[in-house]
Design an enzyme around this catalytic site. Structure first.
Site, PDB file in Angstrom:
ATOM      1  N   ASN A  89       0.803  -1.227   0.000  1.00 34.18           N
ATOM      2  CA  ASN A  89       0.000   0.000   0.000  1.00 34.18           C
ATOM      3  C   ASN A  89       0.839   1.281   0.000  1.00 34.18           C
ATOM      4  O   ASN A  89       0.334   2.334  -0.402  1.00 34.18           O
ATOM      5  CB  ASN A  89      -0.929  -0.032   1.213  1.00 34.18           C
ATOM      6  CG  ASN A  89      -1.605   1.276   1.460  1.00 34.18           C
ATOM      7  OD1 ASN A  89      -2.605   1.600   0.819  1.00 34.18           O
ATOM      8  ND2 ASN A  89      -1.065   2.079   2.372  1.00 34.18           N
ATOM      9  N   SER A 142      -4.677   2.558  -8.251  1.00 33.10           N
ATOM     10  CA  SER A 142      -5.408   3.842  -8.258  1.00 33.10           C
ATOM     11  C   SER A 142      -6.275   3.901  -9.509  1.00 33.10           C
ATOM     12  O   SER A 142      -5.943   3.271 -10.527  1.00 33.10           O
ATOM     13  CB  SER A 142      -4.413   5.010  -8.286  1.00 33.10           C
ATOM     14  OG  SER A 142      -5.086   6.238  -8.520  1.00 33.10           O
ATOM     15  N   TYR A 155       2.965   9.118 -11.761  1.00 38.02           N
ATOM     16  CA  TYR A 155       2.074   8.421 -10.819  1.00 38.02           C
ATOM     17  C   TYR A 155       1.163   7.454 -11.571  1.00 38.02           C
ATOM     18  O   TYR A 155       1.016   6.290 -11.197  1.00 38.02           O
ATOM     19  CB  TYR A 155       1.252   9.452 -10.049  1.00 38.02           C
ATOM     20  CG  TYR A 155       0.363   8.858  -8.987  1.00 38.02           C
ATOM     21  CD1 TYR A 155       0.895   8.384  -7.786  1.00 38.02           C
ATOM     22  CD2 TYR A 155      -1.009   8.764  -9.175  1.00 38.02           C
ATOM     23  CE1 TYR A 155       0.082   7.835  -6.815  1.00 38.02           C
ATOM     24  CE2 TYR A 155      -1.834   8.209  -8.203  1.00 38.02           C
ATOM     25  CZ  TYR A 155      -1.279   7.755  -7.020  1.00 38.02           C
ATOM     26  OH  TYR A 155      -2.081   7.201  -6.053  1.00 38.02           O
ATOM     27  N   SER A 158       3.021   4.461 -12.882  1.00 37.69           N
ATOM     28  CA  SER A 158       3.376   3.533 -11.793  1.00 37.69           C
ATOM     29  C   SER A 158       2.163   2.706 -11.387  1.00 37.69           C
ATOM     30  O   SER A 158       2.266   1.503 -11.126  1.00 37.69           O
ATOM     31  CB  SER A 158       3.954   4.287 -10.585  1.00 37.69           C
ATOM     32  OG  SER A 158       2.943   4.955  -9.856  1.00 37.69           O
TER      33      SER A 158
HETATM   34  P1  NAI Z   1      -0.621   8.684   2.799  1.00 36.08           P
HETATM   35  O1  NAI Z   1       0.440   9.628   2.357  1.00 36.08           O
HETATM   36  O2  NAI Z   1      -1.592   9.107   3.826  1.00 36.08           O
HETATM   37  O3  NAI Z   1       0.018   7.298   3.252  1.00 36.08           O
HETATM   38  C1  NAI Z   1       1.089   6.709   2.558  1.00 36.08           C
HETATM   39  C2  NAI Z   1       2.054   6.115   3.572  1.00 36.08           C
HETATM   40  O4  NAI Z   1       3.099   5.443   2.853  1.00 36.08           O
HETATM   41  C3  NAI Z   1       2.725   7.169   4.450  1.00 36.08           C
HETATM   42  O5  NAI Z   1       2.611   6.799   5.809  1.00 36.08           O
HETATM   43  C4  NAI Z   1       4.182   7.181   3.982  1.00 36.08           C
HETATM   44  O6  NAI Z   1       5.109   7.483   5.012  1.00 36.08           O
HETATM   45  C5  NAI Z   1       4.352   5.761   3.481  1.00 36.08           C
HETATM   46  N1  NAI Z   1       5.419   5.628   2.485  1.00 36.08           N
HETATM   47  C6  NAI Z   1       5.539   6.335   1.341  1.00 36.08           C
HETATM   48  N2  NAI Z   1       6.640   5.939   0.689  1.00 36.08           N
HETATM   49  C7  NAI Z   1       7.225   4.966   1.436  1.00 36.08           C
HETATM   50  C8  NAI Z   1       8.382   4.170   1.276  1.00 36.08           C
HETATM   51  N3  NAI Z   1       9.202   4.298   0.213  1.00 36.08           N
HETATM   52  N4  NAI Z   1       8.664   3.242   2.216  1.00 36.08           N
HETATM   53  C9  NAI Z   1       7.874   3.117   3.309  1.00 36.08           C
HETATM   54  N5  NAI Z   1       6.768   3.848   3.517  1.00 36.08           N
HETATM   55  C10 NAI Z   1       6.443   4.759   2.585  1.00 36.08           C
HETATM   56  O7  NAI Z   1      -1.383   8.298   1.457  1.00 36.08           O
HETATM   57  P2  NAI Z   1      -2.634   7.366   1.155  1.00 36.08           P
HETATM   58  O8  NAI Z   1      -3.570   8.187   0.399  1.00 36.08           O
HETATM   59  O9  NAI Z   1      -3.097   6.628   2.338  1.00 36.08           O
HETATM   60  O10 NAI Z   1      -1.950   6.359   0.117  1.00 36.08           O
HETATM   61  C11 NAI Z   1      -1.935   4.957   0.275  1.00 36.08           C
HETATM   62  C12 NAI Z   1      -1.920   4.335  -1.099  1.00 36.08           C
HETATM   63  O11 NAI Z   1      -3.147   4.651  -1.758  1.00 36.08           O
HETATM   64  C13 NAI Z   1      -0.807   4.852  -2.003  1.00 36.08           C
HETATM   65  O12 NAI Z   1      -0.257   3.784  -2.744  1.00 36.08           O
HETATM   66  C14 NAI Z   1      -1.532   5.804  -2.927  1.00 36.08           C
HETATM   67  O13 NAI Z   1      -0.889   5.948  -4.166  1.00 36.08           O
HETATM   68  C15 NAI Z   1      -2.877   5.113  -3.054  1.00 36.08           C
HETATM   69  N6  NAI Z   1      -3.971   5.962  -3.506  1.00 36.08           N
HETATM   70  C16 NAI Z   1      -4.397   7.034  -2.768  1.00 36.08           C
HETATM   71  C17 NAI Z   1      -5.430   7.823  -3.202  1.00 36.08           C
HETATM   72  C18 NAI Z   1      -5.952   9.001  -2.447  1.00 36.08           C
HETATM   73  O14 NAI Z   1      -6.811   9.732  -2.984  1.00 36.08           O
HETATM   74  N7  NAI Z   1      -5.528   9.230  -1.220  1.00 36.08           N
HETATM   75  C19 NAI Z   1      -6.099   7.538  -4.495  1.00 36.08           C
HETATM   76  C20 NAI Z   1      -5.599   6.385  -5.170  1.00 36.08           C
HETATM   77  C21 NAI Z   1      -4.574   5.633  -4.682  1.00 36.08           C
END
Ligand code: NAI
Length: 253
Positions: A89, A142, A155, A158
């Protein structure tokens, strides 16, 4: 409902947003949970939301670092003896310039975290699932991986890659009863979208983007977590290689 009693789930990006909501729900449904993130503060916050007594392992690391992934998987097997669920995730979104202005280093970083990080976890976790002839992997892709718009080239590419990785891994692992699926969230209120849209100062822009959705609102992390847990559970025992849009109707129109 305790669908995951006696099971071990790894959740990456567990320190915030969708990963946090999923990790907490896995714990509420009886799982032992491995929390992975590069923010220790985030992981501590997630653990504090879990039911008391939940067996938890916390690991601060970069999901794109293969050595760290291999070490984590060894540690999980030593501690818990099995891995039943993997949720890939963790993700980053980048700065969204037009492609003619795209910085290549940023492109590589986004692919590294979103796509290669997911591949590395599957590579190192799946063998332990194959041996036991059971396991479920859920990747967070996504709607941007299904169809794109201006400025999100790295993005979107990916996340399209994550959907294809989901399908190819499902083919590779299906013979050993290891299922691989993806969720494709629409716009969800998390740290990621707050950073992009800056709700406070760009409320109008955020609302415009939010209206690209038939339900006329952003999703909340718990709504994506519910879909992730469904795909990870025995309720989805005949589903593999699929990308489920959880997007309030974004891709319906
Ligand atoms: P968020 O930014 O709240 O959470 C993402 C988490 O991943 C953070 O805690 C961050 O520290 C961690 N992270 C990022 N890169 C990392 C790495 N290289 N190694 C370890 N930890 C890492 O974002 P969210 O929205 O919860 O995103 C979760 C997933 O959902 C992501 O893959 C995002 O692309 C996807 N997503 C989110 C959407 C949205 O509208 N929020 C829409 C579609 C997909």
């Amino acid at each position: 409902m305790k669908r995951f009693k006696g099971r071990v789930a790894i959740v990456t990006g567990a320190g915030s947003g969708i990963g946090q909501a999923s990790a907490v729900r896995f714990a509420q449904e009886g799982a032992s949970v491995v929390l992975v993130d590069w923010s220790d503060v985030g992981l501590a916050g997630t653990e504090s939301l879990m039911p008391e007594g939940t067996p938890v392992m916390r690991r601060v690391m970069d999901v794109a670092d293969e050595t760290a992934v291999a070490e984590l998987v060894d540690a999980v097997i030593s501690t818990f003896g099995q891995i039943d669920v993997l949720c890939n995730n963790a993700g980053i979104s980048g700065s969204h310039p037009p492609i003619t202005e795209q910085d290549v280093a940023e492109w590589r970083k986004i692919l590294d975290v979103n796509l290669i990080g997911s591949m590395l976890f599957i590579k190192h976790v799946a063998p332990y699932m194959q041996v036991r002839k059971q396991g479920a992997i859920v990747n967070t892709a996504s709607v941007a991986g299904i169809r794109s718009g201006a400025g999100g080239n790295a993005y979107s590419a990916s996340k399209a890659g994550v959907i294809n990785l989901t399908q190819t891994a499902a083919c590779d692992l299906g013979g050993d009863n290891v299922r691989v699926n993806a969720v494709c969230p629409g716009l969800v209120e998390t740290g990621m979208t707050q950073r992009i849209f800056d709700y406070a100062r760009e409320q109008e822009k955020a609302h415009k983007l939010g209206s690209r959705c038939e339900l006329r609102r952003y999703g909340v992390p718990e709504e994506i977590a519910a879909a992730i847990l469904f795909l990870a559970s025995n309720d989805a025992s005949y589903i593999t290689g699929q990308a489920l849009a959880v997007d309030g109707g974004n891709t319906a129109s």
